[in-house]
Design an enzyme around this catalytic site. Structure first.
Site, PDB file in Angstrom:
ATOM      1  N   ASP A 189       2.381   2.037   3.405  1.00  0.00           N
ATOM      2  CA  ASP A 189       3.411   1.136   3.957  1.00  0.00           C
ATOM      3  C   ASP A 189       4.812   1.624   3.619  1.00  0.00           C
ATOM      4  OD1 ASP A 189       1.202  -0.544   4.306  1.00  0.00           O
ATOM      5  OD2 ASP A 189       1.639  -1.680   2.474  1.00  0.00           O
ATOM      6  N   HIS A 205       0.878  -1.172   0.000  1.00  0.00           N
ATOM      7  CA  HIS A 205       0.000   0.000   0.000  1.00  0.00           C
ATOM      8  C   HIS A 205       0.917   1.225   0.000  1.00  0.00           C
ATOM      9  CE1 HIS A 205      -2.280  -2.888   2.615  1.00  0.00           C
ATOM     10  NE2 HIS A 205      -3.378  -2.350   2.151  1.00  0.00           N
TER      11      HIS A 205
HETATM   12  C1  XLS Z   1      -7.450  -6.689   5.222  1.00  0.00           C
HETATM   13  C2  XLS Z   1      -7.032  -6.960   3.858  1.00  0.00           C
HETATM   14  C3  XLS Z   1      -5.887  -6.109   3.340  1.00  0.00           C
HETATM   15  C4  XLS Z   1      -5.822  -6.162   1.846  1.00  0.00           C
HETATM   16  C5  XLS Z   1      -5.029  -5.057   1.238  1.00  0.00           C
HETATM   17  O1  XLS Z   1      -8.125  -7.462   5.870  1.00  0.00           O
HETATM   18  O2  XLS Z   1      -6.749  -8.319   3.742  1.00  0.00           O
HETATM   19  O3  XLS Z   1      -4.687  -6.486   3.936  1.00  0.00           O
HETATM   20  O4  XLS Z   1      -5.314  -7.375   1.400  1.00  0.00           O
HETATM   21  O5  XLS Z   1      -5.546  -3.805   1.526  1.00  0.00           O
END
Ligand code: XLS
Ligand code: NI
Ligand code: NI
Length: 432
Positions: free
Chosen positions: A101, A98
């Site tokens: 991150d 993301h």
């Molecule tokens: C949260 C989600 C997240 C997505 C990406 O529960 O799994 O990690 O994979 O935003």
């Protein structure tokens, strides 16, 4: 080389290794059903859980102390150096991230965007120097307080605008890095209480938002797949992308079912009251199986605990559905998984991934063996063989009156046959 992983060697396939730091099942070059294991599994490490998450839970804060934790671009670069070092040690072909991150938030949207662009170039150089490829990029539209009432579904149009602009920058970064997919997980696209929620408006906003994402993909010539990630609840009480069936209905409503596929997560499937293989099989049957997040939940906890996978029979049934669907195209296996908060060491991070890769390799091998053996698929086909007859197919184009007349004319008295469930379960048990 960064200091964090300094003493850890690059992992290799050594089936008889006595040391922990080896793969016992993951053998990238082994050919399975005509494809290299690496190309079947297409492993990706996620940036957020391994490098951005501090180890907190609802009752306690940070447990991890990492040298790259901090809000400066220097921290972001050290984080990237460490992450790419781990990708190299593991030999993974992909990673995912993301925006939040990988870069510090700036004082303005413009500064935040510049930070992302700078890190994107930093990644690009590392990727060109032999680093992994990008399985997918995504925007974090849920952590910052501005998104507390959602992004696309927000009651405030300025937040919708901020979210749309943010997604544009993240799609630009993903495109720049040659990403194979772009993911949208609707972090807070749902509601906490119906008492203040206009469902009609929120879902229409979400449909328009996703249509704009698809339009922008075509405008910039991004060749990857747009993926939506279903989840039933958490963080909100109810998420609009509840499960595969709900997402498909939503895509159809906005005419996007040929443009958008799904990123299906094991833990989310369980939270929705399904099995992982159910969600995969349904997505495959609807033509929207895109990619997977291979992280399980603890079955006693009612939330998304994002454990690394460790159950071979479960993983085998999941890959069986992936293989039946023809395997991944742009998708892959992303470990959206995090360490437990007491697993503090650099070694824990490496070995959690190595173990998960071995579990997936075993699952894949079992799934491929079941498919090659052919008995399961033969039993499935035999069960529907009656429908292969031309008269049976013709009936689907007929009407109730004609069918009733035919039943009388033939003196039809159908006899039930066994579905043989236990025998099929016994068959699966020979492979896992
Ligand atoms: C949260 C989600 C997240 C997505 C990406 O529960 O799994 O990690 O994979 O935003
Ligand atoms: Ni996920
Ligand atoms: Ni999740």
């Amino acid at each position: 080389m960064t200091e964090f992983f300094a003493d850890i060697p690059k992992l290799a396939f050594q089936p008889d290794a006595t040391d922990e730091f080896a793969f016992r099942h993951y053998n990238p070059d082994e050919v399975i059903l005509g494809r290299r294991m690496e190309d079947h599994l297409r492993f990706a490490v996620c940036y957020w859980h391994s490098f951005a998450w501090p180890g907190g839970d609802p009752f306690g804060g940070q447990t991890f102390q990492r040298p790259w934790f901090g809000d400066t671009m220097d921290h972001a670069r050290l984080k990237a150096d460490t992450a790419f070092e781990m990708f190299r040690i593991l030999g993974v072909p992909f990673f995912c991230f993301h925006d939040a991150d990988v870069r510090p938030e700036g004082a303005s949207f413009a500064e935040t965007t510049r930070n992302l662009e700078e890190i994107t170039e930093y990644f690009a150089a590392k990727m060109e120097a032999g680093g992994p490829k990008l399985l997918w990029g995504t925007a974090n539209l849920f952590s910052n307080r501005r998104f507390m009432a959602g992004a696309a579904t927000n009651p405030d149009p300025d937040i919708f605008a901020y979210a749309a602009a943010t997604v544009k920058t993240c799609m630009d970064a993903t495109h720049r890095l040659g990403g194979a997919n772009y993911v949208l997980w609707g972090g807070r696209e749902g509601y906490e209480t119906l008492l203040n929620t206009d469902l009609r408006r929120e879902m229409e906003q979400m449909g328009r938002f996703l249509s704009m994402v698809v339009d922008y993909k075509h405008k910039i010539g991004f060749k990857g797949t747009i993926l939506v990630e279903p989840k039933p609840q958490e963080p909100t009480k109810h998420q609009y992308d509840y499960d595969v069936a709900t997402c498909y209905g939503f895509l159809q409503r906005f005419g996007l079912e040929k443009e958008v596929k799904l990123n299906i997560e094991q833990g989310h499937a369980i939270l929705a009251g399904h099995s992982f293989e159910h969600e995969l099989a349904l997505a495959a049957s609807l033509g929207v199986l895109g990619s997977i997040d291979m992280n399980r939940n603890d079955y006693q906890c009612g939330w998304d605990t994002d454990h690394f996978p460790n159950n071979v029979p479960e993983v085998a049934l999941a890959y069986y559905e992936v293989l039946r669907a023809g395997g991944f195209t742009t998708g892959g296996t992303n470990f959206d998984a995090k360490l437990r908060r007491q697993s503090l060491d650099a070694e824990d991070l490496i070995l959690a991934h190595a173990g998960a890769m071995d579990v997936c390799a075993r699952g894949l091998k079992a799934a491929a063996a079941m498919l090659e053996d052919g008995k399961l698929e033969a039993a499935r086909s035999a069960r529907y063989a009656g429908w292969d007859r031309p008269e049976a197919q013709a009936m689907l184009g007929s009407d109730l009156e004609s069918i009733a007349a035919d039943v009388l004319a033939r003196g039809l008295a159908p006899q039930p046959v066994s579905a043989r469930q236990e025998r099929l379960e016994n068959l699966v048990n020979r492979f896992v």
